[in-house]
Structures are given as C-alpha cells and as structure tokens.
Design a protein around this motif. Structure first.
Motif, short mmCIF file in Angstrom:
data_model
loop_
_atom_site.label_atom_id
_atom_site.label_comp_id
_atom_site.label_asym_id
_atom_site.label_seq_id
_atom_site.Cartn_x
_atom_site.Cartn_y
_atom_site.Cartn_z
N SER A 126 0.88 -1.15 0.08
CA SER A 126 -0.13 0.09 0.03
C SER A 126 1.00 1.40 0.01
CB SER A 126 -0.76 0.09 1.09
OG SER A 126 -0.45 0.07 2.30
N MET A 127 1.80 1.14 0.90
CA MET A 127 2.68 2.32 0.74
C MET A 127 3.66 2.74 -0.62
SD MET A 127 4.23 4.93 2.32
CE MET A 127 4.26 4.79 4.13
N ALA A 130 1.14 4.29 -2.93
CA ALA A 130 1.02 5.69 -2.50
C ALA A 130 2.08 6.43 -3.18
CB ALA A 130 0.90 5.88 -1.17
N LYS A 133 2.05 7.09 -6.97
CA LYS A 133 1.53 8.06 -7.32
C LYS A 133 2.30 9.24 -7.53
CE LYS A 133 -3.48 7.07 -5.81
NZ LYS A 133 -4.18 7.61 -4.62
N HIS A 134 2.95 9.48 -6.76
CA HIS A 134 3.63 10.71 -6.47
C HIS A 134 5.15 10.74 -7.26
CE1 HIS A 134 1.03 12.29 -3.46
NE2 HIS A 134 1.26 11.07 -2.97
N VAL A 153 -2.67 1.15 -8.81
CA VAL A 153 -2.61 2.33 -8.04
C VAL A 153 -4.19 2.72 -8.40
CG1 VAL A 153 -1.88 4.72 -8.09
CG2 VAL A 153 -0.22 3.09 -8.91
#
Length: 177
Positions: A126-127, A130, A133-134, A153
């Motif tokens: 999950s990390m 995230a 995405k960035h 994602v």
C-alpha cells in the motif's frame, strides 16, 4: 588469554538501544566479544559484534531486519583530560575507566549500509502504491514504479490523470539545460 589481556562478553537487546537513546537503531539482538589488551601504556580494545538490528525501511517505512557482523578496534590511554581524537581516546587518569556502550552503538551503526531497503517485492504494497502516485511524471507512463515493482494504483487510469501544466513548464527549463 595472556596476562595483559582480558575478555568480556555482552548481549545487546532492545533495552540497550532504548537506554542509550539510539537515534537510528531502536531494536536489535547482538553478541559482543570484547578483548582488552594492554601494551606500552595503551589499552587496545578489540570488538567483535554479530547479530541483527531492526531499522525502518527508507522506502516503505516498515521495520526490516539487517544482519550485523563487524570487527573494530579502539585505542585508549590514560591522560589529564578526556579526548576523543582520530584513533585514540584519552581517559582522565583520576576516572580510570571508559564506558564503551556508545562506541559499541557507533560500531554497529557504521557497519550498516547507508540505504536501508527491503529486497525487491518485499516493501509494504500500500505504501509503494502511494509512492507510485507521486513518483509518476507523465500520464502515459506504465504502472510500474522506479523500483521494478508492478503496482496497481487505485481506480485511476493513466489516461484520466492530467499533469498540472506548471510541471510541464518546469520540464522545459530542464530540457533547455
């Protein structure tokens, strides 16, 4: 063991790292063999440290275990005032002792790699999603992160995401250099 030599053993646990208020390492289980040898007014302390420590992964922030195996030497002599020079520690003669706890911590910390990361595919999914995405810089990139892991994602498709036009203007500056 010779007559000018003494051996000591220590077991370092989570309590050691809590007591020393260690900034980088919070947990671990290590064995330390310390040999103290006196030669010509200098005490040579030889440390052999083995075990493992728990540190946060730099990528996903989950705890990870790192093996430790290090051999280090510290030279100590008695003098007027305390001094910690390059390769010699001077202990005040009136004290006559040295606390080696912080030196053991430093030897352990220095033996660790600079980058603490899980093996490929072992980071928190999950990390990583995230982070993915960035890290993405354009909407037409595949859904593969910079670390070689395939991640799904969210429900967003790469076509539906638009990049802030300010980023495109900044890319033009990079392209001109």
């Amino acid at each position: 063991m010779t007559e000018n030599s003494a051996d000591y053993e220590f077991s370092l646990t989570n309590q050691f790292f809590a007591d020393i208020d260690a900034p980088e390492i919070q947990k671990g289980k290590l064995q330390v063999q310390l040999n103290v040898r006196k030669t010509m007014g200098v005490y040579v302390l030889t440390f052999h440290i083995e075990g493992s420590v728990i540190v946060p992964c730099d990528r996903c922030l989950d705890d990870m275990e790192l093996a430790v195996a290090t051999d280090d030497t510290l030279k100590v002599k008695l003098g007027e005032t305390f001094s910690d020079e390059d390769d010699m520690v001077i202990v005040p003669e009136e004290d006559g002792y040295i606390n080696v706890a912080w030196f053991m911590y430093e030897f352990i910390a220095l033996s660790l790699p600079m980058k603490h990361v899980h093996a490929p595919g072992k980071c928190n999914k999950s990390m990583m999603g995230a982070l993915n995405k960035h890290l993405r810089t354009s909407s037409d990139e595949e859904e593969t992160d910079d670390f070689g892991l395939d991640e799904e994602v969210g429900d967003e498709s790469s076509e539906a995401r638009e990049i802030d036009p300010r980023w495109n203007e900044l890319k033009k500056i990079l392209d001109n250099n």
